[in-house]
Design a protein around this motif. Structure first.
Motif, PDB file in Angstrom:
ATOM      1  N   ASP A  70       0.819  -1.216   0.000  1.00  0.00           N
ATOM      2  CA  ASP A  70       0.000   0.000   0.000  1.00  0.00           C
ATOM      3  C   ASP A  70       0.849   1.260   0.000  1.00  0.00           C
ATOM      4  N   ARG A  71       2.046   1.204   0.575  1.00  0.00           N
ATOM      5  CA  ARG A  71       2.935   2.374   0.552  1.00  0.00           C
ATOM      6  C   ARG A  71       3.390   2.708  -0.862  1.00  0.00           C
ATOM      7  N   LEU A  72       3.544   1.677  -1.682  1.00  0.00           N
ATOM      8  CA  LEU A  72       3.951   1.878  -3.075  1.00  0.00           C
ATOM      9  C   LEU A  72       2.747   2.009  -4.002  1.00  0.00           C
ATOM     10  N   GLU A  73       1.549   1.857  -3.435  1.00  0.00           N
ATOM     11  CA  GLU A  73       0.294   1.914  -4.169  1.00  0.00           C
ATOM     12  C   GLU A  73       0.233   0.849  -5.260  1.00  0.00           C
ATOM     13  N   VAL A  74       0.689  -0.351  -4.932  1.00  0.00           N
ATOM     14  CA  VAL A  74       0.617  -1.473  -5.863  1.00  0.00           C
ATOM     15  C   VAL A  74      -0.105  -2.669  -5.239  1.00  0.00           C
ATOM     16  N   GLN A  75      -0.974  -2.398  -4.278  1.00  0.00           N
ATOM     17  CA  GLN A  75      -1.736  -3.480  -3.689  1.00  0.00           C
ATOM     18  C   GLN A  75      -2.823  -3.930  -4.672  1.00  0.00           C
ATOM     19  N   ASP A  76      -3.422  -5.074  -4.393  1.00  0.00           N
ATOM     20  CA  ASP A  76      -4.482  -5.622  -5.230  1.00  0.00           C
ATOM     21  C   ASP A  76      -5.597  -4.589  -5.377  1.00  0.00           C
ATOM     22  N   ILE A  77      -6.159  -4.487  -6.574  1.00  0.00           N
ATOM     23  CA  ILE A  77      -7.168  -3.449  -6.816  1.00  0.00           C
ATOM     24  C   ILE A  77      -8.445  -3.686  -6.022  1.00  0.00           C
ATOM     25  N   ASP A  78      -8.639  -4.903  -5.508  1.00  0.00           N
ATOM     26  CA  ASP A  78      -9.821  -5.193  -4.699  1.00  0.00           C
ATOM     27  C   ASP A  78      -9.630  -4.837  -3.227  1.00  0.00           C
ATOM     28  N   ALA A  79      -8.422  -4.460  -2.835  1.00  0.00           N
ATOM     29  CA  ALA A  79      -8.144  -4.115  -1.442  1.00  0.00           C
ATOM     30  C   ALA A  79      -8.805  -2.789  -1.077  1.00  0.00           C
ATOM     31  N   ALA A  80      -9.144  -2.644   0.173  1.00  0.00           N
ATOM     32  CA  ALA A  80      -9.761  -1.409   0.652  1.00  0.00           C
ATOM     33  C   ALA A  80      -8.784  -0.251   0.501  1.00  0.00           C
ATOM     34  N   GLY A  81      -9.232   0.825  -0.106  1.00  0.00           N
ATOM     35  CA  GLY A  81      -8.402   2.016  -0.275  1.00  0.00           C
ATOM     36  C   GLY A  81      -7.327   1.883  -1.336  1.00  0.00           C
ATOM     37  N   ALA A  82      -7.464   0.912  -2.222  1.00  0.00           N
ATOM     38  CA  ALA A  82      -6.453   0.698  -3.257  1.00  0.00           C
ATOM     39  C   ALA A  82      -6.388   1.881  -4.211  1.00  0.00           C
ATOM     40  N   LYS A  83      -5.159   2.310  -4.506  1.00  0.00           N
ATOM     41  CA  LYS A  83      -4.949   3.395  -5.456  1.00  0.00           C
ATOM     42  C   LYS A  83      -4.291   2.891  -6.738  1.00  0.00           C
ATOM     43  N   SER A  84      -4.047   1.596  -6.798  1.00  0.00           N
ATOM     44  CA  SER A  84      -3.360   1.021  -7.956  1.00  0.00           C
ATOM     45  C   SER A  84      -4.325   0.830  -9.123  1.00  0.00           C
ATOM     46  N   ARG A  85      -3.735   0.652 -10.300  1.00  0.00           N
ATOM     47  CA  ARG A  85      -4.493   0.398 -11.516  1.00  0.00           C
ATOM     48  C   ARG A  85      -3.913  -0.844 -12.184  1.00  0.00           C
ATOM     49  N   LEU A  86      -4.786  -1.682 -12.687  1.00  0.00           N
ATOM     50  CA  LEU A  86      -4.373  -2.876 -13.401  1.00  0.00           C
ATOM     51  C   LEU A  86      -4.483  -2.600 -14.894  1.00  0.00           C
ATOM     52  N   VAL A  87      -3.421  -2.891 -15.634  1.00  0.00           N
ATOM     53  CA  VAL A  87      -3.443  -2.773 -17.089  1.00  0.00           C
ATOM     54  C   VAL A  87      -3.100  -4.150 -17.639  1.00  0.00           C
ATOM     55  N   ARG A  88      -3.973  -4.671 -18.505  1.00  0.00           N
ATOM     56  CA  ARG A  88      -3.769  -6.006 -19.071  1.00  0.00           C
ATOM     57  C   ARG A  88      -3.955  -5.958 -20.580  1.00  0.00           C
ATOM     58  N   LEU A  89      -3.014  -6.533 -21.306  1.00  0.00           N
ATOM     59  CA  LEU A  89      -3.115  -6.682 -22.759  1.00  0.00           C
ATOM     60  C   LEU A  89      -3.507  -8.126 -23.039  1.00  0.00           C
ATOM     61  N   GLU A  90      -4.533  -8.307 -23.870  1.00  0.00           N
ATOM     62  CA  GLU A  90      -5.000  -9.653 -24.189  1.00  0.00           C
ATOM     63  C   GLU A  90      -4.955  -9.875 -25.693  1.00  0.00           C
ATOM     64  N   SER A  91      -4.732 -11.115 -26.071  1.00  0.00           N
ATOM     65  CA  SER A  91      -4.760 -11.467 -27.487  1.00  0.00           C
ATOM     66  C   SER A  91      -6.205 -11.648 -27.921  1.00  0.00           C
ATOM     67  N   GLY A  92      -6.413 -11.903 -29.209  1.00  0.00           N
ATOM     68  CA  GLY A  92      -7.763 -12.128 -29.725  1.00  0.00           C
ATOM     69  C   GLY A  92      -8.417 -13.356 -29.129  1.00  0.00           C
ATOM     70  N   GLU A  93      -7.591 -14.319 -28.675  1.00  0.00           N
ATOM     71  CA  GLU A  93      -8.112 -15.555 -28.078  1.00  0.00           C
ATOM     72  C   GLU A  93      -8.328 -15.427 -26.572  1.00  0.00           C
ATOM     73  N   GLY A  94      -8.034 -14.269 -26.009  1.00  0.00           N
ATOM     74  CA  GLY A  94      -8.220 -14.046 -24.581  1.00  0.00           C
ATOM     75  C   GLY A  94      -6.990 -14.349 -23.744  1.00  0.00           C
ATOM     76  N   GLU A  95      -5.870 -14.703 -24.369  1.00  0.00           N
ATOM     77  CA  GLU A  95      -4.635 -14.976 -23.658  1.00  0.00           C
ATOM     78  C   GLU A  95      -4.037 -13.665 -23.147  1.00  0.00           C
ATOM     79  N   THR A  96      -3.567 -13.648 -21.914  1.00  0.00           N
ATOM     80  CA  THR A  96      -2.939 -12.460 -21.355  1.00  0.00           C
ATOM     81  C   THR A  96      -1.512 -12.350 -21.866  1.00  0.00           C
ATOM     82  N   LEU A  97      -1.214 -11.268 -22.568  1.00  0.00           N
ATOM     83  CA  LEU A  97       0.132 -11.037 -23.095  1.00  0.00           C
ATOM     84  C   LEU A  97       0.986 -10.258 -22.114  1.00  0.00           C
TER      85      LEU A  97
END
Length: 145
Positions: A112-139
């Motif tokens: 939480d000090r680095l603001e990289v906690q799970d986005i579902d955590a209370a008071g989370a300030k982090s952001r998740l960025v995910r790139l996916e392929s056309g088949e739904g695979e996480t790149l």
């Protein structure tokens, strides 16, 4: 000095030395930089044209951009509103160019000090960025604080 006083001081000194030695050996090892300069997402450069969807999420919800059948980028959640392809290209090239510098912490209670906690955590300030392929695979997936 009486021998009894001397022995008492010697015992206290010995106990202090033992406590200091135990304290020193019980400390965690400092993190060493082993990944300095390595790409954060190895192989993403080779698959840069394979991504077809970008998901950006935070504690308040998520937002998805996708490549439509026409090849244009649209906001999925906003009724297919056109997205700025130059900004999408900038984001993807930035992720492909991202290199690891050093470990900041290995202790989850400090995320939480680095603001990289799970986005579902209370008071989370982090952001998740995910790139996916056309088949739904996480790149690529990263938490940004």
């Amino acid at each position: 000095m009486k021998p009894r006083t001397f022995l008492a001081f010697a015992a206290v000194t010995a106990a202090t030395v033992v406590a200091a030695a135990v304290s020193y050996t019980a400390q965690p090892e400092p993190a060493t930089v082993t990944a300095s300069g390595e790409p954060a997402f190895p192989g993403l450069d080779d698959r840069i044209n394979d991504f077809a969807r970008i998901v950006i999420a935070d504690k308040d919800g998520k937002f998805a951009l996708a490549r439509a059948d026409s090849g244009a980028w649209v906001a999925e959640d906003k009724f297919g509103y056109p997205a700025d392809e130059a900004r999408i290209r900038e984001l993807v090239l930035g992720l492909a160019d991202l290199h690891l510098a050093e470990a900041k912490t290995s202790r989850p209670e400090r995320y939480d000090r680095l603001e990289v906690q799970d986005i579902d955590a209370a008071g989370a300030k982090s952001r998740l960025v995910r790139l996916e392929s056309g088949e739904g695979e996480t790149l690529a997936e990263v938490l940004i604080g």
